[in-house]
Design an enzyme around this catalytic site. Structure first.
Site, PDB file in Angstrom:
ATOM      1  N   HIS A   1     -10.050  -6.999   8.820  1.00 28.37           N
ATOM      2  CA  HIS A   1     -10.585  -6.489   7.608  1.00 28.37           C
ATOM      3  C   HIS A   1     -11.956  -5.811   7.986  1.00 28.37           C
ATOM      4  CE1 HIS A   1      -8.005  -9.993   6.406  1.00 28.37           C
ATOM      5  NE2 HIS A   1      -8.284  -9.726   5.185  1.00 28.37           N
TER       6      HIS A   1
ATOM      7  N   GLU B   1       0.844  -1.025   0.113  1.00 27.52           N
ATOM      8  CA  GLU B   1       0.039   0.081  -0.098  1.00 27.52           C
ATOM      9  C   GLU B   1       0.688   1.310  -0.018  1.00 27.52           C
ATOM     10  OE1 GLU B   1      -0.631  -2.793   1.597  1.00 27.52           O
ATOM     11  OE2 GLU B   1      -2.597  -3.063   0.900  1.00 27.52           O
TER      12      GLU B   1
END
Lengths: 467, 331, 86
Positions: free
Chosen positions: B136, B67
């Site tokens: 998540h 990321e």
């Protein structure tokens, strides 16, 4: 440096309109001198100064309506050269202290205050518009913490003089202040604002929220007049109305608020006795025959004197119930209920009525009634009665069972003097008699005390020459 | 909003977002999409399905699992005049790019004296409710809303999913779009766009007079359901969808509270230091004298979001919790 | 004194006590204490003012004669004729 503030002229006053100044900046004033004329919901009052000194700056212009406690002028010690200075917090505290020291502890000013609380009438936090005056305080703008502390201590914020920014009441003010009548436990900020806008006396509202919290719906239900739609208003908050557009709280509303409070808070008990006035009337007519025209007495003068003397004899009925306890009045300041032409009622004080000779009492009463009806009462007269008498004899009724004027603990009533059959030494005769009644606060006294009082009134009236 | 299979006449939040991407890619050559599995796999949540075939690998770019690297690349591309749309799989993983977002994207315009705008759009999925467990499932958009220099969007309706991307791309500053995972299958008629969409205003999704349910994103359907239940109890609830989390539409919040005098703030984030806390604070600051009851907050339990379904449901704000809170404020 | 003078004196004295008194609706035989809502203080002031105006002393025992305009005027005519002044 002291402040001359908008006084509380009775338990039902929370704001007043400065009508005129009787002094100018630079004038010397003595304690007790009228310095300003204030218009309340009920009448026009000449307000006396509590300080001796020189008038400094006048802080409020005639015509402005300001909450009780708002500084109206600065009073400088005579030694000091007149210079307008901004009062500091210390200055304010000092003012409060000296006022407390110099104010005789009397009725509406009587929080039996742990100094330096500001002596001030317990004021029902009734409908109040936010008034923007010269240094008017945006009342009701205290934060939740201050409100919470005040709630816990049972203090009515509206009766306090705020020392904070913009006249707001601070924590220190609350901690300093004496207790006042308890408002309902909790009031939401919006309900409080709404109460101001709708002129609702919050002390008369029952809360329906959790823990008895007063909410908007309760205020709307309590609002006078056509019910206010609870629906959404267009836009957001209604702006505070400027002073010019204030809805004046009429005398009727003021009386309604105060009497509702009395009926809600005071457990009344009532006593009644019939007094033979033969001796008193004979004595009075004789006196009237002999005296100059202007010194004639009316029966009411004798009744008032007897009521005042009896109050001195039974001091438990002469004073105030504040902060969950009784405080005896200093001196007997007899409230005299005066009905006004065109409706309404005021009950200003005859100061030290128990000590006045009858002709003097009569003259003072005439003067008081005349000024009550022309709206020229003085601040001390409306703010400090220790016990009140209502005389409905002129209205032709025989007995009156009245409602006590908070925070007093007793109300004495006299009816019409009527001729009735009367047993005297085993024989039947006709005598002028009057029914004397007592409404008393059962928190402060019990029936036995009330009975002693009425008995004393009776005895005193049997020896009119000694009145 | 019903969930389930879209039929022919209706569209879904996912399709609306895809349509917005398609439109943006067609409208401006400088626009491209990159992220993990956005190409051949069609996006982790299927948003970019079919776009690789239509626009090719130059403009629909799969990235390595880093990321920090691909968000950094996006910032560089934006600085160089392109209009990148970067997809991050979930907000939990965006933490790996937090340094890039905060220390570069949000600050460069300021540090360059206005010379280096970063017209970047970052899309990511947020929120819980689908048994994806604690790594998540969190709702950290409130953290991003804390950062000055970026704009944070939370489309909660099909219309906003369809129409917020274009103005986000047009914004010279970095814009973060948070898509709640539970919304992708939301189906409904797409109302035709009649006016340009603005990114500055909250939207009143339902009008009411008794209480304001203030929420955004994935909690909006729950708030609307709560309003239905409350209506059955005779309570008229207004539902305010914030839409933009930074800058917050304080005026809309204050106006709603001024209408109803009570507020329940619904936020799937943890309660402490949440966006709900900011909203409550603003109400206290600006609307205190409108309040007829304490402000209520309905937030997630302060635990890592559990995996077990029952525990997960228990940890999240539910319609029943909103109804209960509203009753507390009104009754 | 003449009766109409006496009547005027009564009305003028009453008007001092009740400035907005409406004598057009007050009939000669109405008890003005009720009609004008005079209390005992008002009435005392009335007889003081009236006595001063006419130059006579009105005592407590005279007051039963002072209940209506007609009575009051009659009382004054008689009393002034008797020459009982100060």
């Amino acid at each position: 440096m002291a402040e001359f503030t908008m006084p509380s002229l009775g338990a039902d006053m929370d704001e007043g309109t400065l009508q005129e100044w009787l002094v100018r900046a630079g004038d010397r004033v003595r304690r007790g001198e009228p310095v300003a004329v204030v218009e309340t919901a009920k009448s026009t009052i000449e307000v006396e100064c509590f300080e001796t000194g020189r008038v400094g700056r006048l802080l409020v212009d005639p015509g402005a309506t300001v909450p009780v406690g708002t500084p109206l002028a600065l009073i400088e010690p005579v030694e000091e050269p007149a210079k307008p200075t901004k009062p500091t917090k210390r200055g304010r505290a000092a003012t409060a202290r000296s006022t407390a020291r110099e104010t005789p502890k009397r009725a509406a000013t009587a929080h039996p205050a742990p100094a330096p609380a500001e002596p001030r009438a317990p004021v029902p936090a009734g409908g109040r518009d936010r008034v923007l005056a010269v240094r008017g305080r945006a009342h009701g703008e205290e934060g939740p913490l201050v409100r919470h502390l005040a709630e816990q201590a049972g203090i009515d914020l509206d009766a306090l003089h705020g020392s904070g920014h913009g006249g707001r009441v601070t924590r220190a003010d609350v901690e300093r202040a004496a207790a006042a009548p308890r408002l309902p436990g909790r009031i939401t900020p919006f309900a409080r604002r709404l109460a101001r806008e709708l002129d609702v006396d919050l002390s008369a509202v029952t809360g329906s929220g959790r823990n008895g919290a007063v909410r908007a719906v309760d205020v709307r239900e309590a609002a006078p007049g056509p019910s206010v739609p609870a629906g959404p208003k267009s836009g957001s908050a209604a702006p505070a109305r400027p002073a010019g557009e204030r809805r004046p709280v009429g005398m009727r509303d003021a009386i309604a608020g105060l009497m509702s409070r009395a009926n809600r808070e005071i457990p009344h008990y009532y006593l009644s006795t019939t007094v033979n006035l033969a001796a008193a009337m004979d004595w009075m007519h004789e006196h009237n025959r002999r005296c100059p025209i202007g010194e004639r007495l009316l029966p009411v003068a004798l009744l008032l004197k007897a009521a005042a003397r009896a109050a001195r004899k039974v001091p438990e009925l002469n004073g105030f119930w504040t902060d969950g306890g009784f405080t005896a009045g200093e001196g007997v300041h007899l409230g005299v209920a005066v009905s006004l032409r065109g409706g309404g009622l005021v009950a200003p004080a005859l100061h030290d009525a128990d000590t006045l000779e009858l002709p003097q009492l009569m003259a003072d009463m005439k003067d008081l009634v005349a000024r009550a009806r022309t709206g020229r009462l003085r601040g001390s007269e409306v703010s400090d009665p220790t016990i009140t008498v209502t005389n409905l004899g002129d209205q032709g009724v025989e007995a009156v069972l009245g409602v006590i004027y908070p925070p007093q603990v007793a109300l004495v009533g006299f009816g019409r003097i009527v001729e009735r059959p009367w047993a005297v030494d085993g024989l039947l005769g006709v005598r002028p008699v009057v029914t004397a009644t007592l409404s008393a606060d059962h928190r402060a006294t019990d029936g036995a005390v009330g009975a002693r009082y009425l008995t004393a009134v009776d005895r005193l009236l049997q020896s009119p020459e000694e009145l | 909003m019903a969930t389930g299979q879209p039929d022919e006449r209706k569209t879904t939040y996912r399709e609306a977002m895809r349509e917005a991407l398609r439109e943006a890619l067609r409208a401006d050559e400088r626009v491209f999409l990159m992220g993990e599995d956005v190409g051949r796999y069609g996006g982790c949540f299927g948003v970019s399905l079919g776009l690789l075939e239509e626009f090719g690998p130059e403009r629909i770019r799969d990235t390595p699992l880093s990321e920090s690297a691909f968000v950094g690349a996006g910032i560089g591309a934006a600085l160089s005049g392109l209009r990148p749309i970067v997809e991050i799989m979930t907000v939990n993983f965006s933490l790996l790019a937090l340094d890039q977002i905060l220390n570069n994207a949000a600050t460069l315009l300021h540090m360059s004296g206005g010379q280096l705008p970063v017209p970047l759009v970052i899309r990511m999925t947020t929120g819980a409710g689908r048994q994806l467990a604690a790594q998540h499932s969190h709702s950290l958009e409130g953290w991003y809303a804390h950062i000055p220099g970026i704009r944070v969007l939370a489309p909660a309706t099909i219309e906003d999913a369809r129409s917020m991307l274009a103005p986000a791309l047009a914004d010279p500053d970095p814009v973060l779009i948070f898509e709640h995972g539970s919304l992708y299958n939301a189906a409904g008629e797409l109302a035709p766009l009649t006016a340009p969409v603005d990114l500055d205003h909250a939207a009143t999704r339902r009008q009411g007079t008794d209480i304001s349910l203030i929420t955004y994103g994935g909690s909006l359907p729950k708030a609307l359901a709560a309003a239905d239940e409350l209506a059955a109890d005779g309570i008229s609830a207004e539902v305010l969808d914030l839409r933009t989390l930074r800058p917050l539409d304080g005026e809309a919040i204050a106006a709603s509270v001024a209408r109803t005098h009570r507020a329940v703030v619904v936020d799937e984030a943890w309660r402490t230091g949440s966006l709900a806390a900011e909203i409550s604070a603003r109400i206290a600051e600006e609307s205190l004298y409108e309040l007829d009851a304490p402000v209520e907050r309905v937030c997630s339990a302060e635990v890592p979001i559990p995996y077990a379904r029952l525990l997960e449901q228990a940890a999240l704000p539910q319609t029943a919790d909103i109804v209960t809170a509203a009753h507390r404020a009104v009754d | 004194m003449k009766r109409d003078e006496a009547l005027d004196a009564v009305k003028e004295s009453l008007a001092e006590i009740v400035p907005d008194a409406d004598f057009t609706t007050l009939r000669p035989d109405d008890t003005f204490r009720d009609a004008l809502e005079l209390d005992s203080l008002d009435f005392l002031s009335f007889i003081e003012i009236l006595g001063k105006r006419i130059g006579i002393r009105i005592d407590d025992e005279d007051t039963p004669h002072l209940t209506t305009l007609a009575d009051s005027a009659d009382f004054l005519v008689v009393r002034t004729a008797e020459g009982i002044g100060r």
